[in-house]
Design a protein around this motif. Structure first.
Motif, PDB file in Angstrom:
ATOM      1  N   GLY A  59       0.872  -1.232  -0.143  1.00  0.00           N
ATOM      2  CA  GLY A  59       0.052  -0.372   0.054  1.00  0.00           C
ATOM      3  C   GLY A  59       0.785   1.174   0.097  1.00  0.00           C
ATOM      4  O   GLY A  59       0.665   2.279  -0.824  1.00  0.00           O
ATOM      5  N   VAL A  60       1.489   1.681   0.643  1.00  0.00           N
ATOM      6  CA  VAL A  60       2.780   2.870   1.492  1.00  0.00           C
ATOM      7  C   VAL A  60       3.029   2.982  -0.160  1.00  0.00           C
ATOM      8  O   VAL A  60       3.409   3.801  -0.605  1.00  0.00           O
ATOM      9  N   PRO A  61       4.176   1.962  -0.425  1.00  0.00           N
ATOM     10  CA  PRO A  61       4.926   2.466  -2.264  1.00  0.00           C
ATOM     11  C   PRO A  61       4.009   2.119  -3.168  1.00  0.00           C
ATOM     12  O   PRO A  61       4.436   3.765  -4.084  1.00  0.00           O
ATOM     13  N   MET A  62       2.974   2.421  -2.948  1.00  0.00           N
ATOM     14  CA  MET A  62       2.022   2.461  -4.179  1.00  0.00           C
ATOM     15  C   MET A  62       1.559   3.907  -4.442  1.00  0.00           C
ATOM     16  O   MET A  62       0.979   4.234  -5.524  1.00  0.00           O
ATOM     17  N   VAL A  63       0.997   3.770  -3.101  1.00  0.00           N
ATOM     18  CA  VAL A  63       0.263   5.627  -2.854  1.00  0.00           C
ATOM     19  C   VAL A  63       1.474   5.897  -3.062  1.00  0.00           C
ATOM     20  O   VAL A  63       0.825   7.486  -3.756  1.00  0.00           O
ATOM     21  N   PHE A  64       2.711   6.037  -2.630  1.00  0.00           N
ATOM     22  CA  PHE A  64       3.896   7.045  -2.481  1.00  0.00           C
ATOM     23  C   PHE A  64       3.878   7.178  -4.810  1.00  0.00           C
ATOM     24  O   PHE A  64       4.074   8.778  -5.109  1.00  0.00           O
ATOM     25  N   LEU A  65       3.852   6.073  -5.172  1.00  0.00           N
ATOM     26  CA  LEU A  65       4.079   6.822  -7.009  1.00  0.00           C
ATOM     27  C   LEU A  65       3.145   7.275  -7.485  1.00  0.00           C
ATOM     28  O   LEU A  65       3.556   8.035  -8.237  1.00  0.00           O
ATOM     29  N   VAL A  66       1.161   7.074  -6.919  1.00  0.00           N
ATOM     30  CA  VAL A  66       0.239   7.221  -6.922  1.00  0.00           C
ATOM     31  C   VAL A  66       0.441   8.968  -6.541  1.00  0.00           C
ATOM     32  O   VAL A  66      -0.014   9.813  -7.944  1.00  0.00           O
ATOM     33  N   GLY A  67       0.534   9.148  -5.319  1.00  0.00           N
ATOM     34  CA  GLY A  67       1.049  10.638  -5.729  1.00  0.00           C
ATOM     35  C   GLY A  67       1.699  11.282  -6.078  1.00  0.00           C
ATOM     36  O   GLY A  67       1.446  12.249  -6.411  1.00  0.00           O
TER      37      GLY A  67
END
Length: 128
Positions: free
Chosen positions: A49-57
């Motif tokens: 979750g956190v790495p994917m949110v970082f990428l999306v953000g």
């Protein structure tokens, strides 16, 4: 007038994507930040979750900034379109087309606008 129209479209959409990126990355503007949004991502099956949110953000922030500025417009459009396509697939597709049912309508409109602007060009009012 065409240049003003393109500028207004780019500015509003670009600034909104910057805001969404800030919500995810920093928790600004009522967002939940990396950990909060990362937990939600994991709850809908997007892991880690956190790495994917970082990428999306990051895509939202950079894509929005480039789009608003009218710089590297194709890169901006692709970054935004990737995020909206991912949103359509992971969140909205199961709900059909119409936005009132949580469907793909709104992300599809955003993809159409950013690709359309990329095809016609950013207009005269660009950062540099």
């Amino acid at each position: 007038m065409l240049d003003w129209g393109l500028f207004i479209i780019r500015l509003v959409i670009g600034l909104l994507f910057i805001g969404h990126g800030m919500q995810k990355l920093f928790g600004w503007f009522g967002g939940y930040g990396l950990k909060g949004t990362g937990g939600w991502f994991e709850s809908i099956g997007i892991k880690p979750g956190v790495p994917m949110v970082f990428l999306v953000g990051l895509f939202e922030l950079v894509g929005g900034a480039l789009f608003a500025a009218g710089v590297w417009i194709w890169i901006a459009a692709v970054l935004i379109a990737i995020i909206m396509l991912g949103t359509m697939i992971t969140v909205h597709a199961k709900n059909g087309l119409w936005v009132d049912k949580g469907g793909i309508e709104y992300p599809l409109v955003l993809i159409t606008v950013v690709i359309g602007i990329a095809l016609v060009g950013p207009g005269a009012f660009v950062l540099f």
